[in-house]
Design a protein around this motif. Structure first.
Motif, PDB file in Angstrom:
ATOM      1  N   HIS A 206      57.311 -20.319  52.688  1.00  0.00           N
ATOM      2  CA  HIS A 206      58.066 -19.065  52.766  1.00  0.00           C
ATOM      3  C   HIS A 206      59.516 -19.325  53.179  1.00  0.00           C
ATOM      4  N   LYS A 207      59.714 -20.223  54.125  1.00  0.00           N
ATOM      5  CA  LYS A 207      61.062 -20.540  54.594  1.00  0.00           C
ATOM      6  C   LYS A 207      61.919 -21.071  53.455  1.00  0.00           C
ATOM      7  N   MET A 208      61.290 -21.744  52.498  1.00  0.00           N
ATOM      8  CA  MET A 208      62.008 -22.325  51.365  1.00  0.00           C
ATOM      9  C   MET A 208      62.148 -21.349  50.201  1.00  0.00           C
ATOM     10  N   GLY A 209      61.719 -20.099  50.416  1.00  0.00           N
ATOM     11  CA  GLY A 209      61.888 -19.075  49.389  1.00  0.00           C
ATOM     12  C   GLY A 209      60.841 -19.096  48.296  1.00  0.00           C
ATOM     13  N   MET A 210      59.682 -19.700  48.586  1.00  0.00           N
ATOM     14  CA  MET A 210      58.593 -19.746  47.621  1.00  0.00           C
ATOM     15  C   MET A 210      57.415 -18.907  48.123  1.00  0.00           C
ATOM     16  N   TYR A 211      56.405 -18.749  47.280  1.00  0.00           N
ATOM     17  CA  TYR A 211      55.272 -17.878  47.573  1.00  0.00           C
ATOM     18  C   TYR A 211      53.959 -18.631  47.434  1.00  0.00           C
ATOM     19  N   VAL A 212      52.918 -18.132  48.131  1.00  0.00           N
ATOM     20  CA  VAL A 212      51.615 -18.804  48.186  1.00  0.00           C
ATOM     21  C   VAL A 212      50.517 -17.872  47.713  1.00  0.00           C
ATOM     22  N   ILE A 213      49.745 -18.301  46.722  1.00  0.00           N
ATOM     23  CA  ILE A 213      48.492 -17.615  46.418  1.00  0.00           C
ATOM     24  C   ILE A 213      47.371 -18.646  46.509  1.00  0.00           C
TER      25      ILE A 213
ATOM     26  N   GLN B  89      48.991   1.558  35.699  1.00  0.00           N
ATOM     27  CA  GLN B  89      50.167   1.624  36.555  1.00  0.00           C
ATOM     28  C   GLN B  89      49.806   1.772  38.028  1.00  0.00           C
ATOM     29  N   LYS B  90      48.524   1.926  38.359  1.00  0.00           N
ATOM     30  CA  LYS B  90      48.145   2.078  39.761  1.00  0.00           C
ATOM     31  C   LYS B  90      48.611   0.899  40.588  1.00  0.00           C
ATOM     32  N   PHE B  91      48.475  -0.300  40.046  1.00  0.00           N
ATOM     33  CA  PHE B  91      48.949  -1.505  40.711  1.00  0.00           C
ATOM     34  C   PHE B  91      50.019  -2.145  39.845  1.00  0.00           C
ATOM     35  N   ASN B  92      51.142  -2.444  40.450  1.00  0.00           N
ATOM     36  CA  ASN B  92      52.207  -3.128  39.737  1.00  0.00           C
ATOM     37  C   ASN B  92      52.515  -4.449  40.424  1.00  0.00           C
ATOM     38  N   PRO B  93      52.990  -5.433  39.680  1.00  0.00           N
ATOM     39  CA  PRO B  93      53.333  -6.708  40.299  1.00  0.00           C
ATOM     40  C   PRO B  93      54.419  -6.532  41.350  1.00  0.00           C
ATOM     41  N   PRO B  94      54.404  -7.350  42.392  1.00  0.00           N
ATOM     42  CA  PRO B  94      55.503  -7.290  43.366  1.00  0.00           C
ATOM     43  C   PRO B  94      56.822  -7.614  42.685  1.00  0.00           C
ATOM     44  N   GLU B  95      57.902  -6.994  43.136  1.00  0.00           N
ATOM     45  CA  GLU B  95      59.200  -7.169  42.492  1.00  0.00           C
ATOM     46  C   GLU B  95      59.624  -8.632  42.441  1.00  0.00           C
ATOM     47  N   TRP B  96      59.251  -9.407  43.452  1.00  0.00           N
ATOM     48  CA  TRP B  96      59.692 -10.798  43.491  1.00  0.00           C
ATOM     49  C   TRP B  96      59.064 -11.657  42.390  1.00  0.00           C
ATOM     50  N   SER B  97      58.011 -11.157  41.724  1.00  0.00           N
ATOM     51  CA  SER B  97      57.269 -11.990  40.764  1.00  0.00           C
ATOM     52  C   SER B  97      57.804 -11.917  39.337  1.00  0.00           C
TER      53      SER B  97
END
Length: 446
Positions: free
Chosen positions: A117-124, A25-33
């Protein structure tokens, strides 16, 4: 259901992995994922130009598809020494703080990230921490960062990866340098996370330090190319290679639905509750080295694509799958994807929209647990429900090349549902007869 041996194995694994589960539980996924799907971007092969600018023009189509996490295969310059093919492997990194001139410039990449990002998507972005190209500047400036043989010569990680030199994580100064390189992309280019190549070949302690330091800037999404529970001490998502192999095995008639259910139950019992498993029918490795989905899955291509979207946790689409790409993309050469209209685009789009809005399909501990339905054909029919809050899905698959008539039995079957693809309302008692054609599936929601 699991047999006694599998149940005993699960209990043993749970006991052994309890410390991992508790500390994960130390690291949790970001809420958006939690309600996202992921798309693997192969910049070189995506367009005729094979660069950032040309790819940027394709973003509206990807937004329409609905896979809102874009994972870019390595964008860094590729080493020339011991290079494979004329263009080399993306995973032979010459400079961690630069982009491959084949793809464009740093400013063009920054513009691309801003547009995503402007289109509401994410980059890894793909991160290769285990090894570098032989002419990475570190080879000259910091030879102490590298693994050597008994004669003091730098070596590759294995006999096949001859185009890269193995990094030695016994050297703590390497940790600092590598983390600074990762931080560069988070701070200067505002990326949202990393897909970490062969993550389990790098010490977990390094990844802990890296994520702790990186998240001082922003919350990140971390995908590990690995498949063991302990990797989730740091990473949000891992590869589900075993499910992938079972799908291929079902086509070959070497595996059955029983094997699939057993593996899913192992996943649910052994992996930490906040972990995501990545489900896929293809990726860059599978496509180039093991064959296209059409070679491996035949008439089951569509069926298994849908299956990856409704079991836990996050479905992956590799560049061109939605267009029915039918060729093994060359790994070391230019080999542009042949884009065309194909039925999977609309199917994926509808399923990803459902995933965004139906909590039963959310990732990790936000989604609904799979409840398997009793069936009169346990070897070929895969049927289950998932429920979270008031949202529910019912999924039924014929994972065989023959039409089958069968009965489903289970309290969770009871209710009225909407067929996702036809819109028709259907009501089922707790015991219902069905008939499905070869490789047919039905997805119901409420």
């Amino acid at each position: 259901m699991l047999n006694k041996n599998i149940q005993l194995f699960n209990i043993l694994c749970l006991f052994l992995l309890l410390p991992f589960t508790l500390s994960a539980q130390k690291f949790n996924p970001p809420e958006w994922s939690y309600n996202k799907a992921i798309y693997e971007v192969n910049i070189r092969q995506y367009t005729k130009e094979g660069n950032f600018k040309a790819f940027e023009q394709q973003l509206p189509k990807l937004k329409e598809l609905g896979a809102d996490i874009l994972w870019f295969m390595p964008i860094h310059p590729i080493g020339e020494e011991n290079r494979k093919g004329s263009l080399g492997s993306y995973y032979s990194v010459k400079d961690y703080k630069a982009v491959n001139p084949e793809f464009g410039t740093l400013e063009e990449f920054k513009s691309l990230v801003k547009m995503i990002h402007k289109m509401g998507m994410y980059v890894i972005i793909d991160w290769v921490a285990n090894h570098t190209a032989w002419n990475n500047q570190w080879v000259v400036d910091h030879p102490e960062y590298y693994t050597t043989d008994s004669l003091g010569n730098m070596i590759s990680p294995n006999m096949d990866w001859t185009d890269v030199a193995d990094l030695n994580y016994d050297n703590q100064k390497l940790w600092v340098e590598m983390i600074q390189s990762m931080k560069f992309w988070v701070e200067e280019y505002d990326i949202d996370g990393f897909r970490c190549d062969v993550a389990g070949m790098v010490p977990i302690e390094f990844w802990m330090d890296a994520r702790t330091e990186l998240e001082k800037t922003k919350k990140l999404f971390m995908l590990a190319e690995w498949d063991t529970p302990e990797i989730h001490l740091v990473f949000d998502m891992s590869y589900d290679w075993k499910i992938h192999d079972i799908m291929n095995g079902i086509i070959k008639k070497e595996k059955t639905v029983t094997d699939l259910i057993q593996q899913i139950e192992i996943n649910q019992n052994v992996f930490p509750s906040n972990s995501f498993r990545m489900e896929f029918t293809s990726n860059h490795d599978k496509n180039s080295w093991n064959g296209t989905v059409f070679e491996r899955l035949g008439d089951g291509v569509e069926t298994f694509a849908v299956l990856t979207c409704v079991i836990p946790d996050m479905p992956l689409v590799y560049s061109g799958q939605e267009a029915g790409n039918s060729k093994r993309l060359l790994f070391f050469e230019k080999d542009t994807i042949e884009w065309k209209d194909y039925k999977l685009f609309n199917i994926y789009s509808k399923l990803f929209e459902l995933k965004r809005n139906n909590k039963a399909l959310f990732n990790g501990d936000h989604g609904g647990k799979m409840i398997f339905l009793e069936c009169t054909d346990e070897e070929n029919i895969f049927a289950f429900t998932r429920k979270a809050d008031q949202d529910k899905i019912l999924a039924i698959f014929n994972l065989s090349d023959q039409p089958i008539e069968f009965d489903l039995i289970g309290g969770t079957l009871l209710g009225t549902y909407k067929n996702l693809f036809t819109g028709k309302l259907e009501s089922f008692p707790s015991s219902t007869s069905f008939s499905l054609n070869a490789w047919e599936y039905r997805i119901y929601t409420r």
